[in-house]
Design an enzyme around this catalytic site. Structure first.
Site, PDB file in Angstrom:
ATOM      1  N   CYS A   1      12.813 -40.646  -4.765  1.00 19.02           N
ATOM      2  CA  CYS A   1      12.956 -39.841  -5.562  1.00 19.02           C
ATOM      3  C   CYS A   1      12.137 -40.157  -6.536  1.00 19.02           C
ATOM      4  CB  CYS A   1      14.403 -40.186  -6.078  1.00 19.02           C
ATOM      5  SG  CYS A   1      14.938 -38.923  -7.388  1.00 19.02           S
TER       6      CYS A   1
ATOM      7  N   CYS B   1      13.921 -41.529  -9.947  1.00 18.51           N
ATOM      8  CA  CYS B   1      14.322 -42.665 -10.062  1.00 18.51           C
ATOM      9  C   CYS B   1      14.017 -43.699  -9.044  1.00 18.51           C
ATOM     10  CB  CYS B   1      16.210 -42.620  -9.916  1.00 18.51           C
ATOM     11  SG  CYS B   1      16.525 -42.558  -8.138  1.00 18.51           S
TER      12      CYS B   1
ATOM     13  N   CYS C   1      19.748 -36.626  -5.000  1.00 17.12           N
ATOM     14  CA  CYS C   1      19.714 -38.086  -4.949  1.00 17.12           C
ATOM     15  C   CYS C   1      21.051 -38.898  -4.873  1.00 17.12           C
ATOM     16  CB  CYS C   1      18.568 -38.554  -6.015  1.00 17.12           C
ATOM     17  SG  CYS C   1      18.277 -40.288  -6.068  1.00 17.12           S
TER      18      CYS C   1
ATOM     19  N   CYS D   1      20.630 -41.231  -8.794  1.00 20.02           N
ATOM     20  CA  CYS D   1      20.629 -40.419  -9.813  1.00 20.02           C
ATOM     21  C   CYS D   1      21.199 -39.189  -9.697  1.00 20.02           C
ATOM     22  CB  CYS D   1      19.153 -40.444 -10.526  1.00 20.02           C
ATOM     23  SG  CYS D   1      18.110 -39.296  -9.562  1.00 20.02           S
TER      24      CYS D   1
ATOM     25  N   CYS E   1      15.498 -29.178   3.352  1.00 16.17           N
ATOM     26  CA  CYS E   1      14.119 -28.649   2.770  1.00 16.17           C
ATOM     27  C   CYS E   1      14.338 -28.966   1.169  1.00 16.17           C
ATOM     28  CB  CYS E   1      14.695 -27.237   2.701  1.00 16.17           C
ATOM     29  SG  CYS E   1      13.357 -25.865   2.451  1.00 16.17           S
TER      30      CYS E   1
END
Length: 182
Positions: A92, A95, A141, A144, A164
């Site tokens: 991510c 984060c 995520c 976060c 996707c």
């Protein structure tokens, strides 16, 4: 002479310690050169983050903020990872949470990076999305809550899922010995 060498070694040690201290954020995580202004970015900490939107707006670049926090979507075939064939791990970008390994990446032809499974069960979370008159499953995520993209039931075996994702909310770290996937 020995005393001079000891003094020089002590100076080198102190400079190294000072440099190390400057690369640690307030959470004790070593910061990445890519995210020097983000004290929450860590590729090792899996502690859930519960930050107000105003904090994310301060630390994320505008275009990343729009996708991660406001659920915008980058245009197809414009993201940097839609056709990435290198081996490595996707994190991510907000984060640092580990999300996908390249061995789950596949060429879906949709214009966004696609994967058939996350790196671990809790690395992503799901939420129903009925925006724009569509019935979809949003992928966020697990650390976060950043919007990553959507998951569909038209992927390859073994999961038959197509995650996707938006490239702008992904960081890619190539394996030490990077090879092109075949």
């Amino acid at each position: 002479m020995n005393r001079t060498i000891l003094i020089l070694l002590a100076i080198v040690f102190l400079i190294s310690c000072q440099k190390y201290a400057q690369t640690n954020n307030k959470n004790g995580n070593i910061m990445n050169d890519i995210h020097p202004n983000n004290p929450y970015y860590s590729r090792t900490d899996t502690t859930k983050l519960d930050l107000p939107d105003s904090e994310w707006k301060k630390i994320l670049p505008h275009d990343m903020y729009e996708v991660a926090r406001k659920k915008a979507t980058e245009r197809a075939y414009t993201g940097k990872y839609w056709d990435n064939t290198k081996t490595g791990t996707y994190y991510c970008a907000a984060c640092g949470n580990a999300l996908f390994k390249s061995d789950s990446w596949f060429a879906s032809g949709c214009g966004w990076p696609s994967f058939f499974e996350p790196i671990r069960k809790n690395s992503v979370i799901y939420e129903h999305d009925s925006s724009y008159g569509m019935d979809r499953t949003e992928v966020m995520c697990g650390r976060c809550g950043a919007h990553l993209g959507h998951v569909f039931d038209d992927g390859p075996p073994p999961t038959y899922k197509r995650f996707c994702m938006n490239s702008i909310v992904l960081d890619f770290v190539p394996d030490q010995k990077t090879e092109v996937k075949k």
